[in-house]
Design a protein around this motif. Sequence first.
Motif, PDB file in Angstrom:
ATOM      1  N   ARG A 133      -2.934  -5.628 -10.895  1.00  0.00           N
ATOM      2  CA  ARG A 133      -4.215  -4.958 -11.167  1.00  0.00           C
ATOM      3  C   ARG A 133      -4.415  -3.756 -10.258  1.00  0.00           C
ATOM      4  O   ARG A 133      -4.876  -2.690 -10.687  1.00  0.00           O
ATOM      5  N   THR A 134      -4.032  -3.902  -8.987  1.00  0.00           N
ATOM      6  CA  THR A 134      -4.188  -2.795  -8.042  1.00  0.00           C
ATOM      7  C   THR A 134      -3.315  -1.609  -8.438  1.00  0.00           C
ATOM      8  O   THR A 134      -3.759  -0.455  -8.420  1.00  0.00           O
ATOM      9  N   MET A 135      -2.066  -1.878  -8.814  1.00  0.00           N
ATOM     10  CA  MET A 135      -1.169  -0.806  -9.234  1.00  0.00           C
ATOM     11  C   MET A 135      -1.708  -0.095 -10.464  1.00  0.00           C
ATOM     12  O   MET A 135      -1.682   1.144 -10.557  1.00  0.00           O
ATOM     13  N   ASP A 174      -4.859   0.168 -11.501  1.00  0.00           N
ATOM     14  CA  ASP A 174      -6.062   0.939 -11.183  1.00  0.00           C
ATOM     15  C   ASP A 174      -5.736   2.178 -10.356  1.00  0.00           C
ATOM     16  O   ASP A 174      -6.222   3.277 -10.646  1.00  0.00           O
ATOM     17  N   ALA A 175      -4.911   2.008  -9.324  1.00  0.00           N
ATOM     18  CA  ALA A 175      -4.628   3.107  -8.399  1.00  0.00           C
ATOM     19  C   ALA A 175      -3.825   4.218  -9.060  1.00  0.00           C
ATOM     20  O   ALA A 175      -3.956   5.388  -8.698  1.00  0.00           O
ATOM     21  N   GLN A 194      -3.071  -9.934  -8.466  1.00  0.00           N
ATOM     22  CA  GLN A 194      -3.835  -8.877  -7.804  1.00  0.00           C
ATOM     23  C   GLN A 194      -3.020  -7.589  -7.645  1.00  0.00           C
ATOM     24  O   GLN A 194      -3.542  -6.478  -7.830  1.00  0.00           O
ATOM     25  N   GLN A 195      -1.737  -7.696  -7.290  1.00  0.00           N
ATOM     26  CA  GLN A 195      -0.933  -6.488  -7.097  1.00  0.00           C
ATOM     27  C   GLN A 195      -0.752  -5.727  -8.412  1.00  0.00           C
ATOM     28  O   GLN A 195      -0.742  -4.492  -8.424  1.00  0.00           O
ATOM     29  N   VAL A 242       2.317   1.701  -3.528  1.00  0.00           N
ATOM     30  CA  VAL A 242       1.303   2.263  -4.433  1.00  0.00           C
ATOM     31  C   VAL A 242       1.138   3.756  -4.180  1.00  0.00           C
ATOM     32  O   VAL A 242       1.068   4.559  -5.121  1.00  0.00           O
ATOM     33  N   ASP A 259       0.829  -1.216   0.000  1.00  0.00           N
ATOM     34  CA  ASP A 259       0.000   0.000   0.000  1.00  0.00           C
ATOM     35  C   ASP A 259       0.857   1.258   0.000  1.00  0.00           C
ATOM     36  O   ASP A 259       0.545   2.235  -0.686  1.00  0.00           O
ATOM     37  N   ARG A 278       1.814   6.657  -6.873  1.00  0.00           N
ATOM     38  CA  ARG A 278       0.728   7.586  -7.202  1.00  0.00           C
ATOM     39  C   ARG A 278       1.168   9.033  -6.989  1.00  0.00           C
ATOM     40  O   ARG A 278       0.845   9.927  -7.772  1.00  0.00           O
TER      41      ARG A 278
END
Length: 198
Positions: free
Chosen positions: A48-50, A52-53, A45-46, A20, A17, A24
């Motif tokens: 995809r999260t990166m 999107d964020a 998952q990591q 990310v 987190d 960002r």
Amino acid sequence: MKLMTYNILNGAPDRFDAIVSAVRGEAPDILSINEANSFWDNGKQQIRTMMDACTFTDVFSVRSEDSPYHVVLFSKIPFQKTVQIPGLKRACGMVVVDTPAGELSVAGGHLMPYFEKGRLEEIGNIMKTQEPYGQKIIMGDMNSLSPDDGYPQTLLKTFSSHQKDKFTDGERIRFDVIEKIKNNGYLDSAVVMKKNAI
């Protein structure tokens, strides 16, 4: 255009987190993540999260069969071409993007941490792959020292046995990898921006 490289150390599942958030905050157009060891877990998952964020629209992931230390390249600019560069103990991916200044090749890689001779072979593979491109960038973890950073030879006395194997020929600090990069027409952005003082 803003580029960013980030070695996150062993996949950083417990710090993801914060990573990310840092990415960002920097808002790069192209990001190279080194040691993305856990980015393939849980159905990627990591990754995809990166995406999107940080509003990345393209991704290229490179895995080594010999090592858990992988590389992922993220981008807000569509990839025109992607290549996994062979011959690295860890990994290196090259992407080609179309920019207002023309076609650009970006290699995001992680050279071996063991000894300079091996890294010289690896950086040679990267530069050979980028030869056809007039505009090119290499970023990532070179695991190498630069002659422009002011390391005195007396520093050798403080090195552990691992550091001696990694950075010296036994009697002197080696800068061969960075010198090879520079001798092939690349510029060191830290030197150009005067951010290389130790």
